[in-house]
Enzyme design. Structure first.
Site, mmCIF file in Angstrom:
data_model
loop_
_atom_site.group_PDB
_atom_site.id
_atom_site.type_symbol
_atom_site.label_atom_id
_atom_site.label_comp_id
_atom_site.label_asym_id
_atom_site.label_seq_id
_atom_site.Cartn_x
_atom_site.Cartn_y
_atom_site.Cartn_z
ATOM 1 N N ASN A 207 8.135 3.677 13.035
ATOM 2 C CA ASN A 207 9.467 3.060 13.095
ATOM 3 C C ASN A 207 10.282 3.424 11.845
ATOM 4 O O ASN A 207 11.287 2.789 11.572
ATOM 5 C CB ASN A 207 9.377 1.532 13.229
ATOM 6 C CG ASN A 207 8.741 0.889 12.011
ATOM 7 O OD1 ASN A 207 8.075 1.582 11.239
ATOM 8 N ND2 ASN A 207 8.932 -0.402 11.833
ATOM 9 N N ARG B 134 8.777 3.346 6.147
ATOM 10 C CA ARG B 134 8.694 3.889 4.788
ATOM 11 C C ARG B 134 10.005 4.524 4.341
ATOM 12 O O ARG B 134 10.474 4.284 3.231
ATOM 13 C CB ARG B 134 7.541 4.896 4.763
ATOM 14 C CG ARG B 134 7.469 5.810 3.574
ATOM 15 C CD ARG B 134 6.911 5.111 2.354
ATOM 16 N NE ARG B 134 6.353 6.100 1.436
ATOM 17 C CZ ARG B 134 5.099 6.512 1.434
ATOM 18 N NH1 ARG B 134 4.232 6.026 2.288
ATOM 19 N NH2 ARG B 134 4.680 7.419 0.587
ATOM 20 N N THR C 33 -9.234 -0.107 1.679
ATOM 21 C CA THR C 33 -9.118 0.369 0.305
ATOM 22 C C THR C 33 -10.231 -0.225 -0.539
ATOM 23 O O THR C 33 -10.656 -1.362 -0.313
ATOM 24 C CB THR C 33 -7.736 0.038 -0.324
ATOM 25 O OG1 THR C 33 -7.924 -0.365 -1.689
ATOM 26 C CG2 THR C 33 -7.039 -1.071 0.415
ATOM 27 N N SER D 53 -3.749 -7.535 -5.233
ATOM 28 C CA SER D 53 -2.349 -7.459 -4.815
ATOM 29 C C SER D 53 -2.249 -8.030 -3.419
ATOM 30 O O SER D 53 -3.255 -8.143 -2.704
ATOM 31 C CB SER D 53 -1.821 -6.022 -4.826
ATOM 32 O OG SER D 53 -1.992 -5.417 -3.550
ATOM 33 N N TYR E 50 -0.671 -6.606 -0.932
ATOM 34 C CA TYR E 50 -0.973 -5.489 -0.035
ATOM 35 C C TYR E 50 -2.476 -5.395 0.213
ATOM 36 O O TYR E 50 -2.934 -5.337 1.361
ATOM 37 C CB TYR E 50 -0.452 -4.175 -0.624
ATOM 38 C CG TYR E 50 -1.242 -2.973 -0.182
ATOM 39 C CD1 TYR E 50 -1.152 -2.513 1.129
ATOM 40 C CD2 TYR E 50 -2.124 -2.324 -1.044
ATOM 41 C CE1 TYR E 50 -1.910 -1.431 1.555
ATOM 42 C CE2 TYR E 50 -2.872 -1.242 -0.631
ATOM 43 C CZ TYR E 50 -2.765 -0.796 0.675
ATOM 44 O OH TYR E 50 -3.515 0.251 1.088
ATOM 45 N N HIS E 51 -3.273 -5.387 -0.851
ATOM 46 C CA HIS E 51 -4.724 -5.297 -0.684
ATOM 47 C C HIS E 51 -5.260 -6.498 0.084
ATOM 48 O O HIS E 51 -6.200 -6.384 0.859
ATOM 49 C CB HIS E 51 -5.417 -5.200 -2.047
ATOM 50 C CG HIS E 51 -5.189 -3.886 -2.744
ATOM 51 N ND1 HIS E 51 -4.115 -3.666 -3.579
ATOM 52 C CD2 HIS E 51 -5.881 -2.718 -2.723
ATOM 53 C CE1 HIS E 51 -4.173 -2.423 -4.044
ATOM 54 N NE2 HIS E 51 -5.224 -1.828 -3.547
ATOM 55 N N LYS F 140 -5.090 -6.069 3.731
ATOM 56 C CA LYS F 140 -6.168 -5.212 4.246
ATOM 57 C C LYS F 140 -7.441 -6.038 4.469
ATOM 58 O O LYS F 140 -8.202 -5.802 5.398
ATOM 59 C CB LYS F 140 -6.458 -4.064 3.271
ATOM 60 C CG LYS F 140 -5.312 -3.065 3.138
ATOM 61 C CD LYS F 140 -5.417 -1.970 4.190
ATOM 62 C CE LYS F 140 -4.348 -0.910 3.951
ATOM 63 N NZ LYS F 140 -4.507 0.277 4.775
ATOM 64 N N GLN G 21 -10.875 3.600 0.897
ATOM 65 C CA GLN G 21 -10.520 4.702 0.019
ATOM 66 C C GLN G 21 -9.885 4.229 -1.273
ATOM 67 O O GLN G 21 -9.363 3.128 -1.353
ATOM 68 C CB GLN G 21 -9.523 5.623 0.737
ATOM 69 C CG GLN G 21 -10.043 6.101 2.068
ATOM 70 C CD GLN G 21 -9.180 7.184 2.652
ATOM 71 O OE1 GLN G 21 -7.972 7.197 2.444
ATOM 72 N NE2 GLN G 21 -9.802 8.101 3.357
ATOM 73 N N VAL H 47 -5.054 8.238 -2.659
ATOM 74 C CA VAL H 47 -5.131 9.617 -2.170
ATOM 75 C C VAL H 47 -4.053 10.421 -2.880
ATOM 76 O O VAL H 47 -2.969 9.907 -3.135
ATOM 77 C CB VAL H 47 -4.915 9.652 -0.643
ATOM 78 C CG1 VAL H 47 -4.980 11.087 -0.126
ATOM 79 C CG2 VAL H 47 -5.938 8.777 0.067
ATOM 80 N N THR I 256 3.713 7.103 -16.931
ATOM 81 C CA THR I 256 3.773 5.643 -16.948
ATOM 82 C C THR I 256 2.419 5.072 -16.551
ATOM 83 O O THR I 256 2.005 5.155 -15.415
ATOM 84 C CB THR I 256 4.854 5.116 -15.979
ATOM 85 O OG1 THR I 256 4.672 5.775 -14.721
ATOM 86 C CG2 THR I 256 6.242 5.412 -16.490
ATOM 87 N N VAL I 257 1.724 4.519 -17.559
ATOM 88 C CA VAL I 257 0.449 3.841 -17.316
ATOM 89 C C VAL I 257 0.713 2.350 -17.446
ATOM 90 O O VAL I 257 1.299 1.902 -18.425
ATOM 91 C CB VAL I 257 -0.603 4.282 -18.354
ATOM 92 C CG1 VAL I 257 -1.876 3.447 -18.209
ATOM 93 C CG2 VAL I 257 -0.905 5.758 -18.211
ATOM 94 N N TYR I 258 0.306 1.566 -16.425
ATOM 95 C CA TYR I 258 0.512 0.127 -16.498
ATOM 96 C C TYR I 258 -0.601 -0.524 -17.299
ATOM 97 O O TYR I 258 -1.738 -0.089 -17.256
ATOM 98 C CB TYR I 258 0.532 -0.490 -15.104
ATOM 99 C CG TYR I 258 1.679 0.012 -14.291
ATOM 100 C CD1 TYR I 258 2.988 -0.268 -14.677
ATOM 101 C CD2 TYR I 258 1.465 0.788 -13.168
ATOM 102 C CE1 TYR I 258 4.054 0.206 -13.942
ATOM 103 C CE2 TYR I 258 2.527 1.270 -12.431
ATOM 104 C CZ TYR I 258 3.822 0.973 -12.826
ATOM 105 O OH TYR I 258 4.871 1.435 -12.105
#
Lengths: 368, 368
Positions: free
Chosen positions: A33, A36, A158, A193, A195-196, A199, A222, A225, A315-317
């Site tokens: 749809n 993204r 994940t 998170s 999002y995770h 899952k 995973q 990627v 950029t490393v968090y």
């Protein structure tokens, strides 16, 4: 002829998967749809290069290979859209033969909001993430229950679902002995998170469907990627053209490097150079996958690569000490293919942990 | 003055909870979108007796006690409706004082589609269940995150989340020793209905919010709750009237029992008698809770009681061997009150298993 249905076929993994199976003689249907793309527009985060629509990609693929990838543009949170893919009520937005392809032997379920930062921007994006990811998974479970319990689902999980427990992480399952009795359970999941977490909730739904209705599900766990090109996209580009562009980019890159200290003070200049690079990469009729390098949809390796190319600080968090397992996009396609060739059995929720290399964010930054 | 916000305030537990706390001097706000009533109408399953609207109930309560229960009619799957209850943008559908009550000290979260059979009628009801239950829980987590991390949430879980594992069921948590290391995890959950699965997914969301943002959550894991009257509804009925109706019902019941063998062949007669009983119970201005005795929203004990009263054979599903823990509605209110008085700490997901008596369905049928 095996029929494979790819949910989320416009995404980073979706389109390469479609070409991969089409090239190997499968009937392929993709559904998306444009979630993204629309999210990128709404959040004003650009992609590295423009990508043709799914219909255009299917046309280009057909022109270059003679193969058909059927395209459906639709929102799978609507159960009727999902069911149309199984009961034949679907109407294709692009196809050579508009006849229904039949019930798929395999469904690859990529149709999820895939970004941890997106899921945590604020309550609205959190709401969209929960709604999109869980309604689609639930609608899929019910379509399988009602129309085809033999169809094999390949879902992308994940490694982040497992969190960082104080015991060894196992492959999906764990035997627990407690007060003299034993049973086998899903390995405990607790992610960092939203999002995770969706899952994890997908797994709750799939595990329910597998136990109740003997569905067949494989969950590929995973890490992030990375990569752009796959054999299918590479073979079919005009190779010399690409090579020429690449060496040009390489020249620019070394030029940029020389100017680095100056450039750091002149971000606006970098922006100009960046758009130049983008223009050169801009081949409107290509088959490369969607590629984000922003802070929302760009996963860590992809972001680092682009940041290195344009001479922008990586950029490393946080402290960068988080260790994750990384996977090249070509390996992902092979994992999916291997799962497809030997499906889960009826009533089996099969889980594979897919890691190729493990690095901390800092190690990765040094490698880049 | 403590302020308690009851999500799902029109439901079987919601309204008695509202009266319970109002009677004890709390500021009370109830929210509902009449989901349950509308579902009953859509599915054509009647309630035992008509129930005044939430606004009417609040009015009757105020007339009889002088106490105010503020009423909001709204759909909590919309994050803005949820947030209005914390940021003061809410407008009350009924209130004596229409000024914002302020951020609640305690939220009792009952706003869920509560029926296992409903969740499994077909894919549409499954979709509604997932959408309603998870969006509301997620919206609540984000409202707490953004406006009040000190507010204590009391959520109703169910013992059914644990399923029937081959190890002892613990109270929410379990220590796992694995390959020489130990950690504490949520007790594994795997339920047998989609409704129960959404409660598991609620826990995934709450556990995420508790770890990320130090929320305070108590989860009361209950078996089916039964009963109609609570101290608040009883005190306020005209008692003698109720007693008279009750003895009439009792007479009718013994009459009905004598005629049972005859009646079995004459279901239509029973239906007439049933509506007579219903007429007698019909007091349009009462404060009793919603009471379903159908196969969708009627839980087992409540269904058995009504079936016994009207002389209808008790409906036991399957072999009737399933053992469950049962809880009277008055005990539920006490559990909620005790949780409210001693809240969970910041960053604590506290879980209590609430069972008073355990029976198999067959034992229960014999008792009835």
């Amino acid at each position: 002829m095996q029929h494979i249905l790819i949910l989320g076929g416009d995404g980073y993994l979706g389109w390469p998967t479609a070409m991969y199976f089409s090239q190997r003689g499968y009937k392929v249907t993709v559904v998306d749809n444009y979630f993204r793309r629309n999210a990128c527009t709404e959040l004003d985060v650009g992609m590295l290069y423009p990508v043709p629509t799914l219909q255009d990609r299917a046309k280009i693929w057909h022109e270059r290979t003679g193969l058909e990838i059927k395209v459906v543009i639709g929102d799978l949170t609507d159960p009727e859209v999902m069911r149309g893919l199984f009961n034949g009520r679907v109407s294709y937005n692009w196809a050579i033969d508009s006849e229904f392809s039949g019930i798929p032997d395999t469904v690859v379920h990529y149709a999820e909001q895939p970004s941890a930062p997106y899921s945590l921007i604020d309550y609205r994006y959190a709401n969209i993430t929960v709604q999109n990811n869980l309604l689609i998974t639930n609608n899929l479970v019910w379509a399988l229950r009602d129309f085809s319990r033999d169809t094999h689902v390949i879902h992308i999980g994940t490694m982040g679902e497992y969190g960082t427990p104080n015991i060894d992480i196992e492959e999906g399952w764990i035997d627990i002995e407690h007060k003299g009795r034993r049973d086998r359970f899903l390995f405990p999941r607790q992610a960092s998170s939203l999002y995770h977490t969706t899952k994890i909730m997908d797994t709750d739904l799939f595990w329910f469907g597998v136990r109740m209705w003997d569905l067949k599900v494989t969950d590929l766990m995973q890490g992030p990627v990375y990569g752009i090109e796959t054999d299918e996209s590479e073979i079919l580009e005009q190779r010399s053209e690409v090579r020429k562009q690449r060496s040009e980019i390489r020249d620019q890159r070394s030029e940029i490097r020389d100017q680095r200290s100056e450039i750091r003070d002149q971000r606006s200049e970098i922006r100009d150079q960046r758009s130049e690079i983008r223009d050169q990469l801009e081949d409107r009729r290509h088959l490369r996958t969607i590629f984000n390098y922003d802070e929302i949809f760009g996963t860590i390796v992809n972001r680092f690569i682009v940041q290195a190319v344009v001479g922008y600080p990586l950029t490393v968090y946080g402290k960068g000490g988080q260790t994750r397992g990384y996977l090249n996009i070509k390996d992902t396609l092979q994992c999916v293919h291997m799962s497809e060739k030997t499906p889960a059995k009826s009533g089996e929720l099969r889980i594979f942990n897919q890691i190729m290399e493990s690095f901390t964010a800092n190690e990765l930054a040094e490698k880049t």
